[in-house]
Write a protein that holds these residues in place. Structure first.
Motif, PDB file in Angstrom:
ATOM      1  N   SER A 128       0.842  -1.197   0.000  1.00 57.77           N
ATOM      2  CA  SER A 128       0.000   0.000   0.000  1.00 57.77           C
ATOM      3  C   SER A 128       0.874   1.243   0.000  1.00 57.77           C
ATOM      4  O   SER A 128       1.960   1.272   0.598  1.00 57.77           O
ATOM      5  N   LEU A 129       0.393   2.283  -0.673  1.00 54.93           N
ATOM      6  CA  LEU A 129       1.059   3.573  -0.727  1.00 54.93           C
ATOM      7  C   LEU A 129       0.176   4.602  -0.030  1.00 54.93           C
ATOM      8  O   LEU A 129      -0.991   4.774  -0.400  1.00 54.93           O
ATOM      9  N   THR A 130       0.721   5.269   0.955  1.00 48.42           N
ATOM     10  CA  THR A 130      -0.052   6.196   1.769  1.00 48.42           C
ATOM     11  C   THR A 130       0.427   7.619   1.566  1.00 48.42           C
ATOM     12  O   THR A 130       1.570   7.872   1.162  1.00 48.42           O
ATOM     13  N   GLY A 131      -0.462   8.553   1.864  1.00 52.36           N
ATOM     14  CA  GLY A 131      -0.134   9.971   1.778  1.00 52.36           C
ATOM     15  C   GLY A 131       0.270  10.520   3.127  1.00 52.36           C
ATOM     16  O   GLY A 131       0.354   9.794   4.127  1.00 52.36           O
ATOM     17  N   PRO A 132       0.516  11.832   3.210  1.00 50.96           N
ATOM     18  CA  PRO A 132       0.904  12.444   4.489  1.00 50.96           C
ATOM     19  C   PRO A 132      -0.164  12.301   5.568  1.00 50.96           C
ATOM     20  O   PRO A 132       0.157  12.359   6.756  1.00 50.96           O
ATOM     21  N   ASP A 133      -1.419  12.111   5.160  1.00 50.93           N
ATOM     22  CA  ASP A 133      -2.495  11.960   6.135  1.00 50.93           C
ATOM     23  C   ASP A 133      -2.655  10.531   6.627  1.00 50.93           C
ATOM     24  O   ASP A 133      -3.547  10.239   7.421  1.00 50.93           O
ATOM     25  N   GLY A 134      -1.798   9.610   6.154  1.00 49.27           N
ATOM     26  CA  GLY A 134      -1.852   8.223   6.594  1.00 49.27           C
ATOM     27  C   GLY A 134      -2.873   7.374   5.874  1.00 49.27           C
ATOM     28  O   GLY A 134      -3.002   6.178   6.165  1.00 49.27           O
ATOM     29  N   LYS A 135      -3.613   7.921   4.914  1.00 55.70           N
ATOM     30  CA  LYS A 135      -4.614   7.166   4.175  1.00 55.70           C
ATOM     31  C   LYS A 135      -3.989   6.487   2.962  1.00 55.70           C
ATOM     32  O   LYS A 135      -3.039   6.999   2.373  1.00 55.70           O
ATOM     33  N   VAL A 136      -4.536   5.320   2.587  1.00 56.95           N
ATOM     34  CA  VAL A 136      -4.038   4.568   1.445  1.00 56.95           C
ATOM     35  C   VAL A 136      -4.677   5.121   0.178  1.00 56.95           C
ATOM     36  O   VAL A 136      -5.903   5.185   0.057  1.00 56.95           O
ATOM     37  N   TYR A 137      -3.830   5.519  -0.782  1.00 54.07           N
ATOM     38  CA  TYR A 137      -4.317   6.088  -2.034  1.00 54.07           C
ATOM     39  C   TYR A 137      -4.033   5.187  -3.235  1.00 54.07           C
ATOM     40  O   TYR A 137      -4.630   5.376  -4.288  1.00 54.07           O
ATOM     41  N   ALA A 138      -3.099   4.232  -3.087  1.00 47.17           N
ATOM     42  CA  ALA A 138      -2.767   3.368  -4.220  1.00 47.17           C
ATOM     43  C   ALA A 138      -2.189   2.059  -3.709  1.00 47.17           C
ATOM     44  O   ALA A 138      -1.677   1.974  -2.577  1.00 47.17           O
ATOM     45  N   LEU A 139      -2.272   1.032  -4.555  1.00 48.12           N
ATOM     46  CA  LEU A 139      -1.665  -0.269  -4.279  1.00 48.12           C
ATOM     47  C   LEU A 139      -0.649  -0.561  -5.380  1.00 48.12           C
ATOM     48  O   LEU A 139      -0.938  -0.358  -6.562  1.00 48.12           O
ATOM     49  N   ALA A 140       0.532  -1.038  -4.967  1.00 49.10           N
ATOM     50  CA  ALA A 140       1.627  -1.265  -5.912  1.00 49.10           C
ATOM     51  C   ALA A 140       1.981  -2.741  -5.967  1.00 49.10           C
ATOM     52  O   ALA A 140       2.005  -3.438  -4.947  1.00 49.10           O
ATOM     53  N   GLN A 141       2.279  -3.209  -7.182  1.00 48.43           N
ATOM     54  CA  GLN A 141       2.693  -4.593  -7.384  1.00 48.43           C
ATOM     55  C   GLN A 141       3.204  -4.739  -8.804  1.00 48.43           C
ATOM     56  O   GLN A 141       2.745  -4.044  -9.718  1.00 48.43           O
ATOM     57  N   GLY A 142       4.183  -5.642  -8.994  1.00 46.96           N
ATOM     58  CA  GLY A 142       4.661  -5.912 -10.337  1.00 46.96           C
ATOM     59  C   GLY A 142       6.162  -6.151 -10.395  1.00 46.96           C
ATOM     60  O   GLY A 142       6.879  -6.001  -9.404  1.00 46.96           O
ATOM     61  N   PRO A 143       6.656  -6.562 -11.567  1.00 43.23           N
ATOM     62  CA  PRO A 143       8.099  -6.817 -11.730  1.00 43.23           C
ATOM     63  C   PRO A 143       8.906  -5.530 -11.675  1.00 43.23           C
ATOM     64  O   PRO A 143       8.486  -4.487 -12.180  1.00 43.23           O
ATOM     65  N   VAL A 144      10.077  -5.626 -11.073  1.00 34.54           N
ATOM     66  CA  VAL A 144      10.957  -4.477 -10.900  1.00 34.54           C
ATOM     67  C   VAL A 144      11.922  -4.391 -12.080  1.00 34.54           C
ATOM     68  O   VAL A 144      12.598  -5.378 -12.416  1.00 34.54           O
ATOM     69  N   SER A 145      11.965  -3.234 -12.714  1.00 36.43           N
ATOM     70  CA  SER A 145      12.895  -2.993 -13.813  1.00 36.43           C
ATOM     71  C   SER A 145      14.108  -2.250 -13.266  1.00 36.43           C
ATOM     72  O   SER A 145      13.982  -1.150 -12.735  1.00 36.43           O
ATOM     73  N   VAL A 146      15.276  -2.872 -13.393  1.00 31.89           N
ATOM     74  CA  VAL A 146      16.519  -2.311 -12.866  1.00 31.89           C
ATOM     75  C   VAL A 146      17.464  -2.022 -14.026  1.00 31.89           C
ATOM     76  O   VAL A 146      17.753  -2.912 -14.829  1.00 31.89           O
ATOM     77  N   GLY A 147      17.921  -0.803 -14.131  1.00 29.78           N
ATOM     78  CA  GLY A 147      18.835  -0.437 -15.216  1.00 29.78           C
ATOM     79  C   GLY A 147      20.280  -0.692 -14.881  1.00 29.78           C
ATOM     80  O   GLY A 147      21.145   0.144 -15.141  1.00 29.78           O
ATOM     81  N   GLY A 148      20.575  -1.823 -14.291  1.00 25.42           N
ATOM     82  CA  GLY A 148      21.955  -2.151 -13.933  1.00 25.42           C
ATOM     83  C   GLY A 148      22.057  -3.597 -13.495  1.00 25.42           C
ATOM     84  O   GLY A 148      21.074  -4.351 -13.510  1.00 25.42           O
ATOM     85  N   PHE A 149      23.242  -3.995 -13.077  1.00 23.66           N
ATOM     86  CA  PHE A 149      23.452  -5.366 -12.607  1.00 23.66           C
ATOM     87  C   PHE A 149      24.687  -5.399 -11.727  1.00 23.66           C
ATOM     88  O   PHE A 149      25.506  -4.467 -11.712  1.00 23.66           O
ATOM     89  N   GLN A 150      24.803  -6.493 -10.977  1.00 23.82           N
ATOM     90  CA  GLN A 150      25.979  -6.738 -10.148  1.00 23.82           C
ATOM     91  C   GLN A 150      26.186  -8.243 -10.033  1.00 23.82           C
ATOM     92  O   GLN A 150      25.282  -8.968  -9.614  1.00 23.82           O
ATOM     93  N   TYR A 151      27.359  -8.675 -10.413  1.00 22.15           N
ATOM     94  CA  TYR A 151      27.725 -10.084 -10.315  1.00 22.15           C
ATOM     95  C   TYR A 151      29.097 -10.173  -9.668  1.00 22.15           C
ATOM     96  O   TYR A 151      30.024  -9.437 -10.036  1.00 22.15           O
ATOM     97  N   ASP A 152      29.214 -11.068  -8.679  1.00 20.83           N
ATOM     98  CA  ASP A 152      30.514 -11.248  -8.018  1.00 20.83           C
ATOM     99  C   ASP A 152      30.757 -12.731  -7.788  1.00 20.83           C
ATOM    100  O   ASP A 152      29.822 -13.500  -7.513  1.00 20.83           O
ATOM    101  N   LEU A 153      32.006 -13.119  -7.930  1.00 20.00           N
ATOM    102  CA  LEU A 153      32.406 -14.510  -7.735  1.00 20.00           C
ATOM    103  C   LEU A 153      33.885 -14.546  -7.385  1.00 20.00           C
ATOM    104  O   LEU A 153      34.705 -13.925  -8.083  1.00 20.00           O
ATOM    105  N   TYR A 154      34.191 -15.217  -6.285  1.00 21.46           N
ATOM    106  CA  TYR A 154      35.576 -15.378  -5.830  1.00 21.46           C
ATOM    107  C   TYR A 154      36.296 -14.027  -5.711  1.00 21.46           C
ATOM    108  O   TYR A 154      37.453 -13.867  -6.091  1.00 21.46           O
ATOM    109  N   GLY A 155      35.568 -13.036  -5.174  1.00 22.17           N
ATOM    110  CA  GLY A 155      36.183 -11.732  -4.970  1.00 22.17           C
ATOM    111  C   GLY A 155      36.193 -10.831  -6.184  1.00 22.17           C
ATOM    112  O   GLY A 155      36.598  -9.663  -6.083  1.00 22.17           O
ATOM    113  N   ASN A 156      35.758 -11.320  -7.332  1.00 19.57           N
ATOM    114  CA  ASN A 156      35.675 -10.494  -8.538  1.00 19.57           C
ATOM    115  C   ASN A 156      34.278  -9.877  -8.633  1.00 19.57           C
ATOM    116  O   ASN A 156      33.278 -10.571  -8.444  1.00 19.57           O
TER     117      ASN A 156
END
Length: 372
Positions: A128-156
Motif C-alpha cells: 500500500s502507498l499512503t499519503g501524508p495523512d496516513g490514508k491509502v491512495y494506491a496499491l503497488a505490485q509488479g516486476p521491478v525494472s533495474v537499469g543495472g546489474f551486479q555479479y561477483d564470484l571469488y572476490g571479482n
C-alpha cells in the motif's frame, strides 16, 4: 488631461500585449492553477524472486516482514527458520498527480532498505502507498525494472549503475483520488507562477483583461494572479480556462549566470550585459623538482670507519609566468561576447569562471551570479 494620460497608458498596455501575443509564451507554460498540486506517496514492501542477492538473515526487519507476509496466507513460520536470500525489503515512492482518478496507474520507484546486493529479476509483492495523512491512495505490485546489474564470484565484482534501485512501470493503481476544486463558490480561482516576477505577472493580468474585459484578473503579488470567471462561464469553467491558457505573454527574465565550478560549465542568458571594464588575467606556475643522488666516495674500502654512502637531494625550482591576458570591453557587452573573446585568447573554463567572479565583485556584471 488625466483622461488623455489614461488613454495613452491603456494604448501602451494594448500594444505591449499584442507584441507579447506575437512572440510570447503561453500562460499555460508560465503558471499553474494553485489548487492543482501533486501529493507524495510512500510505502514499504518486499521484493521476491531474487537469485540469492536479497537481504541476509542479519536484516531482522526483512525476516519479520517475510513472516508477516506468510501469515496473511495462513502459513506460520518461525523467524529462526527464515534463511532465504531471495527476498529484499524495499521502500516505495511515487507522486499522485492532481485530478487523478481511481483506476489510473503510476510508476513506482523501488529502493533497497537492507543489505541486498541487487534487485534484478525481482517482483514487488502487493504493498500500500499512503499519503501524508496516513490514508491509502494506491496499491503497488509488479516486476521491478533495474537499469543495472551486479555479479561477483571469488572476490571479482562486475557492476553497472545502481542495481539496488529500480522502477515498476505502471505498477501502482490508484484506489482513491484527490478531489481538486478549481473554482470556489464566488467564481474565483488563482494561478501561481512557476517563476514569480512582478513584470511577468503584470503582463499576464493585462493579457487576460484585454481578452475578457477589465477586472477579470488582478495580481495579488509577484507570484499569484486571481481570476474571476464570468457568470456564463461558471457552469462550464473548462472552456474558459482553456482560452486563458492559450493566451501568449512575453515573460520578463532576470539576468542570471549559472556557473558550475566542478564541471567548468557557464550558462547565461542573452540579455546579460557587462559594464565597461578592463580585464588582465595571468597564470603563475611554480614547479619544484627534487632528485635524490647517492654520493659514494671511491676510497671507502681503503679508509674504513667514519666514511659511508650519503643520499644528497638535488632540488630545482622553475617558475613559469605566462603572458597575462588583457581584454577591454565596451558598454553593453554581453556575456556571450565576453566568453567568445576569452575563448579566442585560449582561456580555460576555470579562467572564465574566475574572471566572471572578479567582474561581479567589481560591480561591472549586471546579473545574478549563481555558483553551484
Amino acid at each position: 488631461m488625466k483622461s488623455l494620460l489614461t488613454l495613452l497608458l491603456l494604448s501602451a498596455l494594448h500594444l505591449q500585449a499584442y507584441a507579447a501575443v506575437e512572440e510570447g509564451v503561453r500562460i499555460k507554460d508560465l503558471c499553474r492553477i494553485s489548487s492543482a498540486v501533486e501529493n507524495n506517496l510512500v510505502g514499504y514492501g518486499l521484493v521476491s524472486g531474487l537469485a540469492g542477492t536479497g537481504d541476509s538473515s542479519r536484516s531482522g526487519t526483512t525476516v519479520r516482514s517475510l513472516r508477516n507476509a506468510l501469515l496473511r496466507f495462513g502459513i506460520n513460520v518461525d523467524t529462526k527458520e527464515v534463511r532465504s536470500r531471495n527476498v529484499a525489503a524495499v521502500s516505495l515512492t511515487t507522486v499522485l498527480p492532481p485530478y487523478a482518478q481511481p483506476g489510473d496507474k503510476l510508476d513506482v520507484n523501488v529502493t533497497s532498505m537492507g543489505d541486498a546486493h541487487s534487485l534484478v529479476g525481482g517482483t514487488l509483492l502487493m504493498a500500500s502507498l499512503t499519503g501524508p495523512d496516513g490514508k491509502v491512495y494506491a496499491l503497488a505490485q509488479g516486476p521491478v525494472s533495474v537499469g543495472g546489474f551486479q555479479y561477483d564470484l571469488y572476490g571479482n565484482l562486475v557492476q553497472k549503475n545502481h542495481p539496488t534501485a529500480g522502477i515498476v512501470p505502471g505498477g501502482a493503481m490508484i484506489e482513491k483520488g484527490v478531489e481538486t476544486q478549481m473554482v470556489d463558490s464566488d467564481g474565483r480561482l488563482n494561478y501561481s507562477l512557476y517563476d514569480p516576477d512582478l513584470t511577468t505577472v503584470s503582463r499576464i493580468v493585462d493579457s487576460i483583461n484585454l481578452q475578457f474585459g477589465p477586472g477579470t484578473a488582478h495580481a495579488v503579488n509577484a507570484g499569484r494572479v486571481e481570476v474571476t470567471l464570468p457568470l456564463e462561464a461558471r457552469s462550464n469553467p473548462v472552456r474558459f480556462l482553456t482560452a486563458i491558457e492559450g493566451l501568449k505573454v512575453l515573460p520578463d527574465r532576470r539576468a542570471k549566470i549559472v556557473v558550475n565550478e566542478r564541471t567548468g560549465t557557464v550558462v547565461s542568458g542573452g540579455n546579460v550585459t557587462v559594464a565597461p571594464v578592463s580585464i588582465t588575467h595571468g597564470d603563475l606556475t611554480v614547479i619544484i623538482t627534487t632528485d635524490y643522488l647517492v654520493s659514494q666516495p671511491g676510497f671507502v674500502s681503503r679508509t674504513g670507519a667514519g666514511v659511508r654512502t650519503q643520499v644528497v637531494p638535488d632540488t630545482t625550482i622553475e617558475v613559469n609566468e605566462a603572458e597575462p591576458l588583457s581584454i577591454s570591453l565596451s558598454a553593453n557587452t554581453s556575456v556571450a561576447e565576453l566568453v567568445g573573446a576569452l575563448n579566442k585568447v585560449k582561456a580555460t573554463s576555470r579562467d572564465v569562471i574566475s574572471i566572471l567572479q572578479a567582474i561581479r565583485r567589481a560591480g561591472a556584471l549586471h546579473a545574478e551570479l549563481i555558483i553551484q
